[in-house]
Design a protein around this motif. Structure first.
Motif, PDB file in Angstrom:
ATOM      1  N   LEU A 118       0.782  -1.217   0.008  1.00  0.00           N
ATOM      2  CA  LEU A 118      -0.061   0.140  -0.067  1.00  0.00           C
ATOM      3  C   LEU A 118       0.709   1.396   0.094  1.00  0.00           C
ATOM      4  O   LEU A 118       0.546   2.275  -0.649  1.00  0.00           O
ATOM      5  N   SER A 119       1.896   1.327   0.586  1.00  0.00           N
ATOM      6  CA  SER A 119       2.743   2.423   0.894  1.00  0.00           C
ATOM      7  C   SER A 119       3.426   2.689  -0.304  1.00  0.00           C
ATOM      8  O   SER A 119       3.765   3.867  -0.678  1.00  0.00           O
ATOM      9  N   THR A 120       3.678   1.533  -1.412  1.00  0.00           N
ATOM     10  CA  THR A 120       4.437   1.877  -2.510  1.00  0.00           C
ATOM     11  C   THR A 120       3.758   1.862  -3.778  1.00  0.00           C
ATOM     12  O   THR A 120       4.144   2.139  -5.010  1.00  0.00           O
ATOM     13  N   SER A 121       2.378   1.319  -3.835  1.00  0.00           N
ATOM     14  CA  SER A 121       1.609   1.251  -5.081  1.00  0.00           C
ATOM     15  C   SER A 121       1.332   2.592  -5.331  1.00  0.00           C
ATOM     16  O   SER A 121       1.021   3.575  -4.700  1.00  0.00           O
ATOM     17  N   CYS A 122       1.200   2.709  -6.854  1.00  0.00           N
ATOM     18  CA  CYS A 122       0.637   3.656  -7.441  1.00  0.00           C
ATOM     19  C   CYS A 122       1.191   5.174  -7.089  1.00  0.00           C
ATOM     20  O   CYS A 122       0.673   6.183  -7.314  1.00  0.00           O
ATOM     21  N   GLY A 123       2.413   5.024  -6.689  1.00  0.00           N
ATOM     22  CA  GLY A 123       3.222   6.308  -6.393  1.00  0.00           C
ATOM     23  C   GLY A 123       2.499   7.102  -5.312  1.00  0.00           C
ATOM     24  O   GLY A 123       2.775   8.257  -5.047  1.00  0.00           O
ATOM     25  N   TYR A 124       1.606   6.585  -4.298  1.00  0.00           N
ATOM     26  CA  TYR A 124       1.015   7.272  -3.342  1.00  0.00           C
ATOM     27  C   TYR A 124       2.136   7.913  -2.414  1.00  0.00           C
ATOM     28  O   TYR A 124       1.934   9.230  -2.223  1.00  0.00           O
ATOM     29  N   VAL A 125       3.020   7.180  -1.925  1.00  0.00           N
ATOM     30  CA  VAL A 125       4.090   7.869  -1.220  1.00  0.00           C
ATOM     31  C   VAL A 125       5.006   9.063  -1.763  1.00  0.00           C
ATOM     32  O   VAL A 125       4.889   9.966  -1.107  1.00  0.00           O
ATOM     33  N   GLU A 126       5.190   8.894  -2.903  1.00  0.00           N
ATOM     34  CA  GLU A 126       5.714   9.877  -3.742  1.00  0.00           C
ATOM     35  C   GLU A 126       4.883  10.934  -3.922  1.00  0.00           C
ATOM     36  O   GLU A 126       5.406  12.127  -3.889  1.00  0.00           O
ATOM     37  N   GLN A 127       3.349  10.861  -4.322  1.00  0.00           N
ATOM     38  CA  GLN A 127       2.648  11.836  -4.487  1.00  0.00           C
ATOM     39  C   GLN A 127       2.511  12.697  -3.137  1.00  0.00           C
ATOM     40  O   GLN A 127       2.520  13.748  -3.163  1.00  0.00           O
ATOM     41  N   GLN A 128       2.503  12.042  -2.149  1.00  0.00           N
ATOM     42  CA  GLN A 128       2.210  12.822  -0.856  1.00  0.00           C
ATOM     43  C   GLN A 128       3.885  13.531  -0.543  1.00  0.00           C
ATOM     44  O   GLN A 128       3.375  14.720   0.024  1.00  0.00           O
ATOM     45  N   ARG A 129       4.765  13.031  -0.754  1.00  0.00           N
ATOM     46  CA  ARG A 129       5.931  13.777  -0.577  1.00  0.00           C
ATOM     47  C   ARG A 129       6.091  15.032  -1.488  1.00  0.00           C
ATOM     48  O   ARG A 129       6.384  16.265  -0.968  1.00  0.00           O
ATOM     49  N   VAL A 130       5.504  14.788  -2.616  1.00  0.00           N
ATOM     50  CA  VAL A 130       5.535  16.194  -3.430  1.00  0.00           C
ATOM     51  C   VAL A 130       4.498  17.268  -3.157  1.00  0.00           C
ATOM     52  O   VAL A 130       5.001  18.419  -3.075  1.00  0.00           O
ATOM     53  N   THR A 131       3.441  16.754  -2.742  1.00  0.00           N
ATOM     54  CA  THR A 131       2.538  17.738  -2.452  1.00  0.00           C
ATOM     55  C   THR A 131       2.730  18.457  -1.117  1.00  0.00           C
ATOM     56  O   THR A 131       2.408  19.716  -0.895  1.00  0.00           O
ATOM     57  N   ARG A 132       3.521  17.623  -0.198  1.00  0.00           N
ATOM     58  CA  ARG A 132       4.289  18.558   1.124  1.00  0.00           C
ATOM     59  C   ARG A 132       5.164  19.412   0.545  1.00  0.00           C
ATOM     60  O   ARG A 132       5.299  20.224   1.438  1.00  0.00           O
ATOM     61  N   SER A 133       5.599  19.068  -0.605  1.00  0.00           N
ATOM     62  CA  SER A 133       6.838  20.129  -0.815  1.00  0.00           C
ATOM     63  C   SER A 133       6.449  21.188  -1.798  1.00  0.00           C
ATOM     64  O   SER A 133       7.295  21.999  -2.541  1.00  0.00           O
ATOM     65  N   PHE A 134       5.126  21.455  -2.044  1.00  0.00           N
ATOM     66  CA  PHE A 134       4.845  22.662  -3.201  1.00  0.00           C
ATOM     67  C   PHE A 134       5.381  23.884  -2.519  1.00  0.00           C
ATOM     68  O   PHE A 134       5.697  24.568  -3.523  1.00  0.00           O
ATOM     69  N   ALA A 135       5.306  24.156  -1.575  1.00  0.00           N
ATOM     70  CA  ALA A 135       5.799  25.470  -1.040  1.00  0.00           C
ATOM     71  C   ALA A 135       7.315  25.805  -1.459  1.00  0.00           C
ATOM     72  O   ALA A 135       7.802  26.791  -2.241  1.00  0.00           O
ATOM     73  N   GLU A 136       8.105  24.603  -1.151  1.00  0.00           N
ATOM     74  CA  GLU A 136       9.532  24.851  -1.527  1.00  0.00           C
ATOM     75  C   GLU A 136       9.625  24.751  -3.011  1.00  0.00           C
ATOM     76  O   GLU A 136      10.512  25.462  -3.450  1.00  0.00           O
ATOM     77  N   MET A 137       8.938  23.917  -3.694  1.00  0.00           N
ATOM     78  CA  MET A 137       9.023  23.703  -5.400  1.00  0.00           C
ATOM     79  C   MET A 137       8.518  25.078  -5.871  1.00  0.00           C
ATOM     80  O   MET A 137       9.283  25.664  -6.760  1.00  0.00           O
ATOM     81  N   GLU A 138       7.598  25.874  -5.375  1.00  0.00           N
ATOM     82  CA  GLU A 138       7.270  27.082  -5.954  1.00  0.00           C
ATOM     83  C   GLU A 138       8.421  28.069  -5.623  1.00  0.00           C
ATOM     84  O   GLU A 138       8.729  28.632  -6.704  1.00  0.00           O
ATOM     85  N   GLN A 139       9.018  28.154  -4.476  1.00  0.00           N
ATOM     86  CA  GLN A 139      10.268  29.037  -4.346  1.00  0.00           C
ATOM     87  C   GLN A 139      11.422  28.651  -5.496  1.00  0.00           C
ATOM     88  O   GLN A 139      11.976  29.907  -6.072  1.00  0.00           O
TER      89      GLN A 139
END
Length: 123
Positions: free
Chosen positions: A20-41
């Motif tokens: 569950l933690s590795t399927s369909c990129g779920y963990v990857e997607q959560q890491r990215v969405t948590r990083s949107f503020a830093e990514m915008e910078q």
């Protein structure tokens, strides 16, 4: 052997949790969405001819490349191998991104939140 978790059930539970933690990129997607503020910078700072090539960590996510293409900034997660098409996230504050790239490449964009879109190319 524990009475609460017999051996077989424990192994099954661990396997299900891992899947569950590795399927369909779920963990990857959560890491990215948590990083949107830093990514915008990063997106606001990158110049039109800049290319950050090679692994780069921004926030909680690691990207293979970061580059500006017109008014969009691409944060590439995968696609460096010969059989994997590029994909990742795009910051597009000016407009909804459309497939306006090279005619032999099909780009798709799916809105995530705010100015962020999930992106993938298909050759």
């Amino acid at each position: 052997m524990s009475r609460l978790f017999p051996g077989g059930v424990r192994i099954l539970a661990i396997g299900v949790a891992l899947a569950l933690s590795t399927s369909c990129g779920y963990v990857e997607q959560q890491r990215v969405t948590r990083s949107f503020a830093e990514m915008e910078q990063v997106a606001r700072a990158i110049a039109p001819d800049d290319l950050i090539d090679g692994p780069r960590t921004v926030g909680d996510a690691e990207f293979q490349a970061i580059y500006r293409e017109g008014d969009r900034v691409h944060f590439q997660l995968g696609g460096n191998g010969p059989s994997v098409d590029p994909y990742g996230y795009v910051w597009s504050p000016s407009r909804v991104p459309v497939d306006d790239s090279h005619p032999s490449i099909a780009s798709s964009f799916k809105h995530v939140q705010g100015h962020w879109y999930r992106w993938n190319d298909s050759y």
